[in-house]
Design a protein around this motif. Structure first.
Motif, PDB file in Angstrom:
ATOM      1  N   GLN A 370      33.374 -30.207 -92.098  1.00 43.11           N
ATOM      2  CA  GLN A 370      31.679 -29.848 -91.874  1.00 43.11           C
ATOM      3  C   GLN A 370      31.055 -29.934 -93.374  1.00 43.11           C
ATOM      4  N   CYS A 371      31.443 -29.446 -93.975  1.00 36.48           N
ATOM      5  CA  CYS A 371      30.645 -29.177 -95.255  1.00 36.48           C
ATOM      6  C   CYS A 371      30.695 -30.494 -96.147  1.00 36.48           C
ATOM      7  N   SER A 372      31.825 -31.021 -95.935  1.00 41.34           N
ATOM      8  CA  SER A 372      32.259 -32.302 -96.837  1.00 41.34           C
ATOM      9  C   SER A 372      31.224 -33.104 -96.507  1.00 41.34           C
ATOM     10  N   SER A 373      30.722 -33.378 -95.212  1.00 44.62           N
ATOM     11  CA  SER A 373      29.840 -34.358 -94.729  1.00 44.62           C
ATOM     12  C   SER A 373      28.274 -33.865 -94.378  1.00 44.62           C
ATOM     13  N   CYS A 374      28.046 -32.612 -95.018  1.00 39.05           N
ATOM     14  CA  CYS A 374      27.228 -32.001 -94.851  1.00 39.05           C
ATOM     15  C   CYS A 374      25.900 -32.376 -95.865  1.00 39.05           C
ATOM     16  N   ALA A 375      24.698 -32.730 -95.514  1.00 38.79           N
ATOM     17  CA  ALA A 375      23.632 -33.099 -96.517  1.00 38.79           C
ATOM     18  C   ALA A 375      23.430 -31.855 -97.479  1.00 38.79           C
ATOM     19  N   PHE A 376      23.541 -30.663 -96.978  1.00 37.92           N
ATOM     20  CA  PHE A 376      23.252 -29.363 -97.673  1.00 37.92           C
ATOM     21  C   PHE A 376      24.170 -29.112 -98.660  1.00 37.92           C
ATOM     22  N   GLU A 377      25.497 -29.903 -98.689  1.00 40.95           N
ATOM     23  CA  GLU A 377      26.455 -29.364 -99.463  1.00 40.95           C
ATOM     24  C   GLU A 377      26.229 -29.041-100.892  1.00 40.95           C
ATOM     25  N   PRO A 378      25.678 -29.986-101.664  1.00 39.72           N
ATOM     26  CA  PRO A 378      25.470 -29.648-103.138  1.00 39.72           C
ATOM     27  C   PRO A 378      24.440 -28.519-103.351  1.00 39.72           C
ATOM     28  N   HIS A 379      23.709 -27.978-102.461  1.00 44.39           N
ATOM     29  CA  HIS A 379      22.724 -26.720-102.661  1.00 44.39           C
ATOM     30  C   HIS A 379      23.576 -25.646-101.966  1.00 44.39           C
ATOM     31  N   CYS A 380      24.733 -25.679-101.222  1.00 47.59           N
ATOM     32  CA  CYS A 380      25.265 -24.610-100.600  1.00 47.59           C
ATOM     33  C   CYS A 380      26.516 -23.992-101.300  1.00 47.59           C
ATOM     34  N   GLY A 381      27.042 -23.400-100.778  1.00 43.17           N
ATOM     35  CA  GLY A 381      28.684 -22.421-101.456  1.00 43.17           C
ATOM     36  C   GLY A 381      29.654 -22.299-100.454  1.00 43.17           C
ATOM     37  N   SER A 382      30.270 -21.152-100.786  1.00 39.15           N
ATOM     38  CA  SER A 382      31.198 -20.841 -99.699  1.00 39.15           C
ATOM     39  C   SER A 382      31.482 -19.229 -99.768  1.00 39.15           C
ATOM     40  N   ASP A 383      31.835 -18.851 -98.532  1.00 42.43           N
ATOM     41  CA  ASP A 383      31.759 -17.344 -98.585  1.00 42.43           C
ATOM     42  C   ASP A 383      33.164 -17.034 -97.874  1.00 42.43           C
ATOM     43  N   PRO A 384      34.419 -17.000 -98.434  1.00 41.67           N
ATOM     44  CA  PRO A 384      35.442 -16.714 -97.755  1.00 41.67           C
ATOM     45  C   PRO A 384      35.682 -15.328 -97.139  1.00 41.67           C
ATOM     46  N   VAL A 385      35.061 -14.351 -97.767  1.00 45.79           N
ATOM     47  CA  VAL A 385      35.095 -12.846 -97.354  1.00 45.79           C
ATOM     48  C   VAL A 385      34.391 -12.979 -96.071  1.00 45.79           C
ATOM     49  N   PHE A 386      33.135 -13.325 -95.947  1.00 45.63           N
ATOM     50  CA  PHE A 386      32.328 -13.521 -94.732  1.00 45.63           C
ATOM     51  C   PHE A 386      33.320 -13.963 -93.370  1.00 45.63           C
ATOM     52  N   HIS A 387      33.704 -15.310 -93.994  1.00 47.89           N
ATOM     53  CA  HIS A 387      34.228 -16.248 -92.823  1.00 47.89           C
ATOM     54  C   HIS A 387      35.517 -15.382 -92.254  1.00 47.89           C
ATOM     55  N   HIS A 388      36.511 -14.687 -93.314  1.00 51.74           N
ATOM     56  CA  HIS A 388      37.492 -14.216 -93.062  1.00 51.74           C
ATOM     57  C   HIS A 388      37.023 -12.893 -92.085  1.00 51.74           C
ATOM     58  N   ALA A 389      35.927 -12.137 -92.437  1.00 52.47           N
ATOM     59  CA  ALA A 389      35.792 -10.967 -91.734  1.00 52.47           C
ATOM     60  C   ALA A 389      35.219 -11.267 -90.049  1.00 52.47           C
ATOM     61  N   THR A 390      34.396 -12.642 -89.994  1.00 52.40           N
ATOM     62  CA  THR A 390      34.017 -12.869 -88.811  1.00 52.40           C
ATOM     63  C   THR A 390      34.995 -13.874 -88.002  1.00 52.40           C
ATOM     64  N   GLN A 391      35.668 -14.611 -88.667  1.00 53.39           N
ATOM     65  CA  GLN A 391      36.337 -15.661 -87.961  1.00 53.39           C
ATOM     66  C   GLN A 391      38.020 -15.698 -88.168  1.00 53.39           C
ATOM     67  N   ALA A 392      38.296 -14.823 -88.976  1.00 52.41           N
ATOM     68  CA  ALA A 392      39.756 -14.841 -89.605  1.00 52.41           C
ATOM     69  C   ALA A 392      40.298 -15.945 -90.269  1.00 52.41           C
ATOM     70  N   ASP A 393      39.244 -16.552 -91.033  1.00 50.87           N
ATOM     71  CA  ASP A 393      39.721 -17.785 -91.630  1.00 50.87           C
ATOM     72  C   ASP A 393      38.596 -17.950 -92.973  1.00 50.87           C
ATOM     73  N   TYR A 394      39.572 -18.262 -93.983  1.00 53.64           N
ATOM     74  CA  TYR A 394      38.636 -18.368 -95.156  1.00 53.64           C
ATOM     75  C   TYR A 394      37.732 -19.335 -95.505  1.00 53.64           C
ATOM     76  N   THR A 395      38.040 -20.332 -94.870  1.00 47.66           N
ATOM     77  CA  THR A 395      37.017 -21.639 -94.972  1.00 47.66           C
ATOM     78  C   THR A 395      36.014 -21.287 -94.063  1.00 47.66           C
ATOM     79  N   GLY A 396      36.136 -21.065 -92.860  1.00 48.89           N
ATOM     80  CA  GLY A 396      35.524 -20.915 -91.653  1.00 48.89           C
ATOM     81  C   GLY A 396      34.880 -21.972 -90.751  1.00 48.89           C
ATOM     82  N   ILE A 397      34.697 -21.927 -89.489  1.00 49.25           N
ATOM     83  CA  ILE A 397      34.551 -22.877 -88.721  1.00 49.25           C
ATOM     84  C   ILE A 397      32.923 -23.089 -88.606  1.00 49.25           C
TER      85      ILE A 397
END
Ligand code: SF4
Length: 434
Positions: A370-397
């Motif tokens: 998703q991020c790799s083809s997202c127009a916002f990616e250059p302005h965005c970032g990643s939050d592995p703690v949030f995604h692990h806490a909410t989705q049990a996945d560091y990358t996030g769905i």
């Protein structure tokens, strides 16, 4: 030349060329320029780890239901960091490659262990020149225990203070209970004293949005203006610690948060358009990403993630975490971000640990689904703690991610203002340039 059938002279080619999107066959300069820009944007990777958080105690005399820390009552001194643990943490902090080291004292309420703060500051000031470091200090405090001794110490040692301010008295005190019900009064008194005695730039405040805040964004902003604070960070609740236990996190969804944020941002823009310089700090971080190639210091919005590489957290008991939120997850029984302990590890073993390598490896937005083809990616970032806490996945769905939905909502709002509202755009560009 390209598959887009652009032709020099058709106007579109020139626009694409100026944005480094196309090049003539064999022309290397466009690629070299792109490489330079990327290197500048990623410069934060050259000097890990700049932020070192010392949790000097878990004790606190507040009992905020949204607290992200699993606080303990004030009488349990076994939840204080020992001097031995603190000196080990300092040795790790001073051995990180970063020339600039920021030591932030957190809790609980860190002023309940003020003696240890004094010891660490003195030792850091003594050891920093030999280690070739420039060290800055911050105490993150509710200011209820601020007194002459603390103020004098902060003035003499150039220590900054950061506090919580959720808005007007009834809102703040409702969010932040303490014996006497006077959290707001103490925070406001503390902010004023610091401004008067140490200087206006020596204190900052952070707010947290609860369900009770959602209809009151103008009053919250006015409270910050009244106290002559230099801007505001409109922050959503995080899914950690007491915010989960007390079900505060479930009380509003992303849509309501975005409505709150947009109303607040438009109100703040109007204030700026009338001549008062008063930025919203989250928009400012994103705008710097969008409009400049400067590296972003904010550890929660980097790719690769700032967990560990941007910040390390030394808990009161000697455990080391890759982020403050990771420490809060551990208090809830999930040790995914616990990198090791000060008894057994040094900076290198913490940073090259398999755990952190896995987390960082999963956190590259540039190649994430998703991020790799997202127009916002250059302005965005990643939050592995949030995604692990909410989705049990560091990358996030990402289609199911509230982080992603919030990012898209705010970035669309900013782009819309930049494109369609010249007066707002002028203010936003000034924030990005500061
Ligand atoms: S907006 Fe969402 S999909 Fe796009 S880069 Fe950010 S997290 Fe990834």
């Amino acid at each position: 030349m390209t598959a887009l059938d652009l032709v020099p002279g058709d106007g579109l080619y020139e626009r694409a060329f100026s944005k480094l999107l196309v090049a003539r066959k064999g022309q290397r300069s466009q690629l070299q320029l792109l490489g330079l820009r990327l290197r500048s944007r990623m410069a934060f990777l050259r000097q890990p780890t700049g932020l070192h958080i010392f949790v000097v105690t878990l004790r606190c005399e507040h009992s905020c239901p949204y607290c992200q820390v699993s606080r303990r009552s004030t009488d349990k001194s076994r939840f204080d960091m020992s001097e031995e643990t603190a000196m080990r943490a300092l040795a790790v902090a001073l051995s990180s490659p970063s020339k600039g080291v920021k030591i932030e004292f957190q809790g609980g309420e860190p002023l309940l262990n003020f003696g240890l703060i004094k010891t660490v500051v003195a030792a850091a000031r003594e050891q920093a020149p030999t280690a070739g470091k420039q060290v800055d200090f911050v105490i993150t405090s509710n200011l209820a225990l601020l007194d002459d001794e603390v103020l004098t110490f902060c003035r003499d040692n150039n220590v900054h203070l950061s506090t919580s301010l959720d808005g007007p008295a009834d809102l703040h005190n409702g969010n932040r209970p303490r014996p006497g019900g006077n959290s707001h009064e103490l925070a406001v008194d503390g902010i004023r004293r610091i401004q008067q005695e140490l200087g206006k730039d020596r204190v900052g405040a952070l707010m947290t949005t609860t369900a009770a805040s959602l209809d009151r964004v103008e009053e919250i902003v006015d409270e910050y203006l009244k106290l002559d604070l230099d801007g505001i960070f409109l922050r959503a609740l995080s899914p950690y610690g007491f915010a989960i236990k007390t079900k505060q996190f479930a009380k509003y969804d992303t849509e309501r948060w975005l409505a709150f944020y947009e109303r607040g941002l438009r109100y703040i823009l109007d204030i700026n358009k009338r001549g008062t310089r008063f930025p919203e700090f989250y928009a400012t971080i994103l705008l710097k990403r969008m409009l400049t190639d400067r590296p972003i210091g904010y550890v929660d919005l980097r790719s690769p993630a700032g967990t560990g590489l941007g910040a390390l957290v030394y808990n009161y008991d000697g455990k080391v975490f890759a982020s403050d939120e990771g420490r809060m997850l551990a208090e809830m029984g999930d040790a995914a971000f616990e990198l090791g302990s000060l008894e057994e590890d040094d900076y290198r073993s913490l940073i090259v640990s398999e755990k952190l390598t896995n987390i960082i490896g999963s956190s590259l937005a540039q190649c994430a689904p998703q991020c790799s083809s997202c127009a916002f990616e250059p302005h965005c970032g990643s939050d592995p703690v949030f995604h692990h806490a909410t989705q049990a996945d560091y990358t996030g769905i990402k289609p199911l991610s509230e982080f992603c939905a919030r990012q898209k909502g705010i970035l669309k709002l900013l782009i819309n203002l930049l494109e369609n509202s010249p007066e707002d755009a002028a203010v936003l560009r000034r924030w990005a340039a500061q």
